[in-house]
Write a protein that holds these residues in place. Structure first.
Motif, mmCIF file in Angstrom:
data_model
loop_
_atom_site.group_PDB
_atom_site.id
_atom_site.type_symbol
_atom_site.label_atom_id
_atom_site.label_comp_id
_atom_site.label_asym_id
_atom_site.label_seq_id
_atom_site.Cartn_x
_atom_site.Cartn_y
_atom_site.Cartn_z
ATOM 1 N N TYR A 149 0.835 -1.207 0.000
ATOM 2 C CA TYR A 149 0.000 0.000 0.000
ATOM 3 C C TYR A 149 0.870 1.259 0.000
ATOM 4 C CZ TYR A 149 -3.797 3.227 0.877
ATOM 5 O OH TYR A 149 -4.704 4.271 0.750
ATOM 6 N N CYS A 150 1.947 1.251 0.773
ATOM 7 C CA CYS A 150 2.860 2.396 0.776
ATOM 8 C C CYS A 150 3.404 2.647 -0.624
ATOM 9 C CB CYS A 150 4.011 2.149 1.752
ATOM 10 S SG CYS A 150 3.539 2.153 3.495
ATOM 11 N N GLU A 151 3.792 1.563 -1.284
ATOM 12 C CA GLU A 151 4.316 1.705 -2.642
ATOM 13 C C GLU A 151 3.231 2.210 -3.589
ATOM 14 O OE1 GLU A 151 6.722 -0.808 -6.103
ATOM 15 O OE2 GLU A 151 6.139 -1.790 -4.230
ATOM 16 N N ALA A 152 1.993 1.734 -3.398
ATOM 17 C CA ALA A 152 0.885 2.157 -4.247
ATOM 18 C C ALA A 152 0.612 3.649 -4.111
ATOM 19 C CB ALA A 152 -0.371 1.351 -3.915
ATOM 20 N N VAL A 153 0.767 4.183 -2.898
ATOM 21 C CA VAL A 153 0.567 5.613 -2.681
ATOM 22 C C VAL A 153 1.584 6.410 -3.502
ATOM 23 C CG1 VAL A 153 0.681 7.500 -1.002
ATOM 24 C CG2 VAL A 153 -0.443 5.349 -0.389
ATOM 25 N N ILE A 154 2.837 5.988 -3.464
ATOM 26 C CA ILE A 154 3.886 6.679 -4.218
ATOM 27 C C ILE A 154 3.616 6.572 -5.717
ATOM 28 C CG2 ILE A 154 6.357 6.774 -4.710
ATOM 29 C CD1 ILE A 154 6.830 5.572 -1.927
ATOM 30 N N LEU A 155 3.212 5.395 -6.172
ATOM 31 C CA LEU A 155 2.912 5.188 -7.590
ATOM 32 C C LEU A 155 1.766 6.085 -8.048
ATOM 33 C CD1 LEU A 155 3.145 1.290 -7.796
ATOM 34 C CD2 LEU A 155 4.802 2.941 -8.675
#
Length: 302
Positions: A149-155
């Motif tokens: 989810y953290c990575e998805a926010v950045i993406l």
């Protein structure tokens, strides 16, 4: 930092030469200012390289500059000095800093702005970090796969506010065609990456901030989507993509592991309207409050 700002201001104002190349030969105030700040920038880089040449003999800890100088020395021993001259070293270091600092910084500024403006998203970030890593353990790059989810926010931030709305200009080396359009040799090409990221054919409600669009049904990060090119594409795409992604992941997760960000009382949330300057999509300056997240406390108690 001041030199970087001066360079950004000089180039960001634009010149007639940006549209009519012949004007680069006319010494306007804008052209003179660009040359002045560029020379200051390169002299600064060169001074740091000169310092490293001295320190490298003392066996100091290696960094990017030391690595470049060591490789240059190896080539000189092989009588291949022309392959990596002093000018090459200077320009490589200048490109690393000039191309990597501002873009990564602006992306993180957008990440914070969207996280503050969407507290529900920030709460999910906190929960994922707490559940998987905790508030006291050191976050590592190897934890990336555990924090989808953290990575998805950045993406999603890189999609909705892509830093380079237009990729750097390129020029065709021969007559070609694309999509039924003939493009003569020597034509300057600009790729509208912003349009790709806002195309309703590929993105449902593209103006809506939704990190979940990058997660599959099992909560894992989806493979790269067809209309997602934050680092451009092809043989001239950004060579710093891996470094940028890793840096932003560590900065983002470490920050939200330790802090909860919120608007300053009476000032409202950051503006999410973009401004464009020097080919970079920038956020209007804002201020937020950072509260430390203490182990054993919920965000409401911190």
């Amino acid at each position: 930092m001041q030199i970087t700002k001066d360079v950004d201001d000089a180039f960001g104002n634009g010149t007639l030469a940006d549209f009519e190349p012949i004007f680069k030969y006319i010494p306007t105030n804008a052209i003179r200012q660009i040359k002045k700040v560029t020379n200051t920038w390169l002299r600064f880089i060169q001074s740091k390289i000169d310092d490293h040449r001295i320190n490298i003999q003392e066996g100091s800890v290696s960094d990017a500059v030391h690595d470049a100088l060591k490789f240059q020395a190896e080539l000189k021993c092989k009588d291949q000095a022309d392959e990596l001259t002093d000018v090459h070293v200077r320009q490589i270091i200048a490109d690393i800093f000039g191309g990597g600092i501002d873009t990564t910084t602006q992306t993180m500024i957008w990440c914070l702005a969207y996280s503050v403006s969407h507290p529900d998203v920030q709460a999910k970030v906190h929960k994922e970090i707490d559940d998987v890593i905790g508030k006291d353990c050191l976050l590592l790059l190897s934890d990336k796969a555990k924090l989808p989810y953290c990575e998805a926010v950045i993406l999603e931030v890189m999609r909705i506010r892509i830093i380079s709305a237009l990729s750097l200009p390129h020029e065709t080396t021969e007559n070609t065609s694309i999509g039924g359009y003939n493009i003569p040799k020597g034509t300057q090409i600009w790729t509208n990456l912003w349009n790709l990221h806002m195309d309703e054919e590929y993105w449902k409600e593209p103006e809506k901030f939704c990190p979940e669009r990058f997660l599959d049904d099992e909560g894992n990060v989806q493979k790269r989507q067809e209309s997602y090119l934050p680092f451009s594409a092809g043989r001239r795409m950004c060579i710093g993509e891996v470094l940028a992604r890793n840096s932003m992941f560590l900065i983002f997760t470490c920050l939200f592991q330790q802090f909860t960000l919120s608007p300053i009382k009476g000032k409202g949330k950051p503006s999410l309207g973009p401004i464009f300057k020097n080919l970079v999509t920038r956020c209007i300056p804002y201020e937020v409050v950072a509260k430390e997240r203490i182990s054993g406390q919920t965000d409401s108690q911190a």
